[in-house]
Write a protein that holds these residues in place. Structure first.
Motif, PDB file in Angstrom:
ATOM      1  N   MET A  55       0.821  -1.217   0.000  1.00 17.03           N
ATOM      2  CA  MET A  55       0.000   0.000   0.000  1.00 17.03           C
ATOM      3  C   MET A  55       0.854   1.266   0.000  1.00 17.03           C
ATOM      4  O   MET A  55       0.496   2.271  -0.612  1.00 17.03           O
ATOM      5  CB  MET A  55      -0.930  -0.002   1.214  1.00 17.03           C
ATOM      6  N   ALA A  56       1.996   1.220   0.686  1.00 15.89           N
ATOM      7  CA  ALA A  56       2.852   2.409   0.781  1.00 15.89           C
ATOM      8  C   ALA A  56       3.408   2.816  -0.578  1.00 15.89           C
ATOM      9  O   ALA A  56       3.786   3.974  -0.764  1.00 15.89           O
ATOM     10  CB  ALA A  56       3.993   2.155   1.760  1.00 15.89           C
ATOM     11  N   TRP A  57       3.463   1.877  -1.528  1.00 15.29           N
ATOM     12  CA  TRP A  57       4.028   2.161  -2.841  1.00 15.29           C
ATOM     13  C   TRP A  57       2.970   2.271  -3.928  1.00 15.29           C
ATOM     14  O   TRP A  57       3.291   2.387  -5.107  1.00 15.29           O
ATOM     15  CB  TRP A  57       5.057   1.103  -3.216  1.00 15.29           C
ATOM     16  N   ASP A  58       1.708   2.248  -3.544  1.00 18.34           N
ATOM     17  CA  ASP A  58       0.641   2.428  -4.523  1.00 18.34           C
ATOM     18  C   ASP A  58       0.632   3.887  -4.985  1.00 18.34           C
ATOM     19  O   ASP A  58       0.921   4.806  -4.219  1.00 18.34           O
ATOM     20  CB  ASP A  58      -0.705   2.073  -3.881  1.00 18.34           C
ATOM     21  N   THR A  59       0.317   4.121  -6.253  1.00 20.56           N
ATOM     22  CA  THR A  59       0.307   5.473  -6.804  1.00 20.56           C
ATOM     23  C   THR A  59      -0.771   6.324  -6.139  1.00 20.56           C
ATOM     24  O   THR A  59      -1.934   5.912  -6.068  1.00 20.56           O
ATOM     25  CB  THR A  59       0.056   5.435  -8.321  1.00 20.56           C
ATOM     26  N   THR A 537       9.821  -9.837  -6.021  1.00 19.94           N
ATOM     27  CA  THR A 537       8.903 -10.725  -5.302  1.00 19.94           C
ATOM     28  C   THR A 537       8.354 -10.003  -4.078  1.00 19.94           C
ATOM     29  O   THR A 537       9.010  -9.141  -3.497  1.00 19.94           O
ATOM     30  CB  THR A 537       9.590 -12.026  -4.840  1.00 19.94           C
ATOM     31  N   ILE A 538       7.144 -10.392  -3.694  1.00 25.25           N
ATOM     32  CA  ILE A 538       6.520  -9.882  -2.480  1.00 25.25           C
ATOM     33  C   ILE A 538       6.552 -11.003  -1.443  1.00 25.25           C
ATOM     34  O   ILE A 538       6.011 -12.082  -1.669  1.00 25.25           O
ATOM     35  CB  ILE A 538       5.065  -9.436  -2.727  1.00 25.25           C
ATOM     36  N   ARG A 539       7.224 -10.749  -0.340  1.00 23.09           N
ATOM     37  CA  ARG A 539       7.313 -11.764   0.707  1.00 23.09           C
ATOM     38  C   ARG A 539       6.020 -11.836   1.504  1.00 23.09           C
ATOM     39  O   ARG A 539       5.196 -10.931   1.472  1.00 23.09           O
ATOM     40  CB  ARG A 539       8.477 -11.447   1.660  1.00 23.09           C
ATOM     41  N   GLU A 540       5.868 -12.925   2.248  1.00 18.35           N
ATOM     42  CA  GLU A 540       4.665 -13.105   3.054  1.00 18.35           C
ATOM     43  C   GLU A 540       4.538 -12.032   4.133  1.00 18.35           C
ATOM     44  O   GLU A 540       3.430 -11.697   4.556  1.00 18.35           O
ATOM     45  CB  GLU A 540       4.654 -14.495   3.692  1.00 18.35           C
ATOM     46  N   ASP A 541       5.659 -11.473   4.585  1.00 20.72           N
ATOM     47  CA  ASP A 541       5.609 -10.437   5.618  1.00 20.72           C
ATOM     48  C   ASP A 541       5.422  -9.038   5.036  1.00 20.72           C
ATOM     49  O   ASP A 541       5.470  -8.043   5.767  1.00 20.72           O
ATOM     50  CB  ASP A 541       6.873 -10.475   6.486  1.00 20.72           C
ATOM     51  N   GLY A 542       5.191  -8.936   3.703  1.00 16.03           N
ATOM     52  CA  GLY A 542       4.933  -7.658   3.074  1.00 16.03           C
ATOM     53  C   GLY A 542       6.159  -6.944   2.572  1.00 16.03           C
ATOM     54  O   GLY A 542       6.039  -5.913   1.903  1.00 16.03           O
ATOM     55  N   LYS A 543       7.350  -7.443   2.878  1.00 13.27           N
ATOM     56  CA  LYS A 543       8.563  -6.807   2.390  1.00 13.27           C
ATOM     57  C   LYS A 543       8.806  -7.194   0.927  1.00 13.27           C
ATOM     58  O   LYS A 543       8.224  -8.153   0.409  1.00 13.27           O
ATOM     59  CB  LYS A 543       9.745  -7.181   3.265  1.00 13.27           C
ATOM     60  N   ALA A 573       8.649   0.374   4.325  1.00  9.65           N
ATOM     61  CA  ALA A 573       8.449   1.341   5.401  1.00  9.65           C
ATOM     62  C   ALA A 573       9.646   2.272   5.537  1.00  9.65           C
ATOM     63  O   ALA A 573       9.544   3.346   6.131  1.00  9.65           O
ATOM     64  CB  ALA A 573       8.192   0.621   6.718  1.00  9.65           C
ATOM     65  N   LYS A 574      10.786   1.870   4.967  1.00 11.94           N
ATOM     66  CA  LYS A 574      12.012   2.652   5.113  1.00 11.94           C
ATOM     67  C   LYS A 574      12.536   3.188   3.786  1.00 11.94           C
ATOM     68  O   LYS A 574      13.529   3.912   3.757  1.00 11.94           O
ATOM     69  CB  LYS A 574      13.101   1.792   5.766  1.00 11.94           C
ATOM     70  N   MET A 575      11.889   2.842   2.691  1.00 13.43           N
ATOM     71  CA  MET A 575      12.331   3.282   1.369  1.00 13.43           C
ATOM     72  C   MET A 575      11.125   3.679   0.534  1.00 13.43           C
ATOM     73  O   MET A 575      10.095   2.987   0.556  1.00 13.43           O
ATOM     74  CB  MET A 575      13.115   2.161   0.665  1.00 13.43           C
ATOM     75  N   SER A 576      11.222   4.793  -0.190  1.00 10.84           N
ATOM     76  CA  SER A 576      10.127   5.216  -1.064  1.00 10.84           C
ATOM     77  C   SER A 576      10.184   4.440  -2.373  1.00 10.84           C
ATOM     78  O   SER A 576      11.208   3.857  -2.733  1.00 10.84           O
ATOM     79  CB  SER A 576      10.228   6.719  -1.344  1.00 10.84           C
TER      80      SER A 576
END
Length: 587
Positions: A55-59, A537-543, A573-576
């Motif tokens: 969600m943090a990287w959604d346009t 890839t999208i990890r299970e923990d959201g990273k 959470a730490k990178m745009s």
């Protein structure tokens, strides 16, 4: 059902154009996005098919306030124009709306946008399922007071947008939430190739009214007071004109609206190398327009002999036409001149003396009348400088006079602009309003300066009969696909559990998505060995984890059908998302 692994390349983009005159009434007043998002929140249409993985990287959406009764022209930051007719919206019961309607709009223009939009990329046609990825999509919604609104019967939204492909093979699609797939709405209009025009829609109607009342028209706001000599010393200027730093184009000379014209930069001064003299010297002649450099008339018809230690190759590298010199100054230096040439990249100096061309082949030639010529040159240059600076002062005084004649108190101007204000603007305090105006004026200038005006633009005109997610596409096949059983591990060698895998293929400017649909998943992927590929890839923990194109190629060369990718990890959470693009080497 037959399944083909096919990519669909979508090409959308920003567009600035003019709507063809029709019977429907469209407002020509441009509407800017709301700069104070505390006033409103984005509205999302319910769509179970759209699931952003991060969600943090959604346009982010851009929000506009539009009068339901008047309609408007919404101009997006890329230049896309949305034309909304009068009385276009109704509520759920079909009742015509009054007051302001909120328009939410965003575009997805590159592979990173596509990956993190969560928009599905599968399409069923003729018994075959095509897997495709967009090179451009847009999402549009309309609401009032947090509730979805609809287009009235017989109403349509018209759009203009700039495509990167002039092909006529594109189809128009809308994502149907109820049917669970993309619906083909047919061919797009034949694209029009034209010169892109400057969009001047940064200021809202109320802000423009307010500035006019204050006497602060753009002629005053953008008056350039930089003096003649300072313009030469500043590489932001081409000749005497302000240069667009992003498009590398120059703007027309003059104090009013000087930044609005964007003609392509060409060389104003060329040094043409002549045949070597009797003694083997490097000689050249100036090619320039004497009406632009009247001080150079004193040297008209002269050849120049360089006194520096230059070779033919070094002369070509330093002073060749690729340098695009735009200004020049001469200073007497002994029996010759120090010649400073200005280009887009800076300044370069050479030493030379002028002679008559007939003297170049003689062995006994040398400089003559340097003092007299230098005096005439500086006299002419000084005259030109005084005339230029006098023009600046005259324009500045005219603007000050206009302000003095038209100015009123700021609060009375604010009150008079109330009639043109949108609802969010009316809610602002006077201090907030002043800050809001400053932001809009600043963004107007930035928008114009950053636009790629003057370049050829491919315009596609679209008509929307509703809200949602739309795209334009044409089908392309993946080149010689390889189906592989993939594994993933981190840098320490520990296995990674992933929910989705994406491959960005550089040849098609598209993205392959593997998340379990039709038997393809993170563990079963397909790719082209003939392309440069990035793996996400999208990890299970959201990273998020990724392999760059070098790592991808090295691993698939080792084992094309059973790769075990080593993935670098990043925390959203730490990178745009912009920083992540740079990590991958993407724009």
């Amino acid at each position: 059902m037959k399944t083909n692994l096919i990519l669909t390349l979508l090409t959308l983009g920003s567009l600035a154009g003019k709507l063809t005159a029709q019977s429907e009434q469209y407002s020509s007043d441009p509407v800017r996005p709301d700069e104070f998002e505390v006033v409103r929140k984005p509205f999302y249409l319910p769509n179970k098919l759209v699931q952003p993985p991060v969600m943090a990287w959604d346009t982010r959406k851009t929000l506009y306030s539009v009068s339901a009764e008047k309609g408007a022209t919404c101009i997006y930051k890329t230049g896309t124009s949305l034309y909304i007719p009068q009385n276009a919206f109704v509520d759920e019961q079909g009742k015509k709306l009054k007051g302001d309607v909120q328009i939410d709009y965003r575009e997805f223009k590159d592979p990173i946008d596509f990956v993190f939009s969560g928009i599905p990329m599968t399409y069923d046609s003729g018994g075959s399922t095509h897997t495709f990825e967009s090179a451009g999509m847009f999402d549009i919604a309309a609401s009032q007071n947090g509730k979805q609104v609809y287009l009235a019967r017989g109403k349509a939204l018209k759009m203009d947008f700039v495509s990167t492909d002039s092909s006529t093979s594109y189809n128009f699609y809308v994502l149907d939430d109820q049917k669970g797939t993309w619906v083909n709405k047919g061919k797009t209009d034949k694209p029009l190739v034209k010169k892109q025009e400057m969009a001047s829609g940064a200021l809202s109607e109320a802000v423009r009214y307010y500035l006019r009342a204050k006497g602060e028209r753009s002629t005053a706001l953008y008056h350039d007071t930089t003096t003649f000599s300072n313009r030469f010393n500043d590489t932001s200027y081409y000749y005497t004109s302000l240069k667009n730093p992003k498009t590398k184009r120059f703007v027309s000379e003059g104090p009013d609206y000087s930044y609005l014209s964007n003609r392509k930069i060409q060389s104003k001064i060329r040094l043409t190398r002549l045949s070597s003299g009797k003694r083997g010297e490097i000689a050249f002649k100036f090619t320039l327009a004497l009406h632009e450099f009247p001080e150079m008339r004193v040297f008209a018809g002269k050849s120049w002999v360089i006194t520096d230690a230059e070779t033919r190759s070094s002369f070509r590298a330093k002073f060749g036409t690729k340098n695009k010199f735009n200004d020049v100054r001469l200073e007497q230096d002994g029996e010759g001149y120090a010649i400073t040439l200005k280009s887009d990249s800076g300044f370069v100096t050479l030493h030379a003396y002028p002679i008559a061309p007939s003297q170049l082949k003689k062995t006994g030639h040398g400089p003559a009348n340097v003092d007299k010529a230098a005096m005439a040159y500086h006299k002419s240059l000084t005259r030109r400088e005084k005339m230029f600076n006098r023009g600046l002062a005259k324009a500045r005084n005219q603007n000050l006079k206009r302000r003095k004649e038209d100015v009123r108190t700021e609060k009375s101007c604010w009150a008079s602009a109330n009639r043109a204000m949108s609802l969010p603007e009316k809610r602002m305090s006077f201090e907030t309003w002043k800050s809001y105006c400053e932001v809009q004026v600043k963004k107007e200038k930035e928008t114009v300066l950053s636009a790629s005006a003057g370049e050829s633009t491919i315009i596609r005109s679209l008509e929307l009969d509703g809200m949602g997610v739309f795209n334009c596409d044409q089908i392309q096949r993946l080149t010689n696909p390889i189906v592989a059983r993939a594994k993933y591990k981190d840098i320490a060698g520990a296995g990674l559990k992933t929910t989705a895998t994406y491959i960005i293929d550089n040849k098609i400017n598209g993205v392959l998505r593997y998340d379990g649909y039709l038997g393809y998943s993170p563990s079963k992927i397909a790719y082209s060995a003939e392309s440069d590929n990035f793996l996400i890839t999208i990890r299970e923990d959201g990273k998020v984890a990724y392999a760059d194109k070098e790592s991808f190629r090295a691993e698939t060369n080792r084992s094309s059908k059973s790769p075990d990718f080593v993935m670098a990890e990043v925390d959203p959470a730490k990178m745009s998302v912009g920083e992540f693009r740079k990590v991958l080497g993407l724009k």
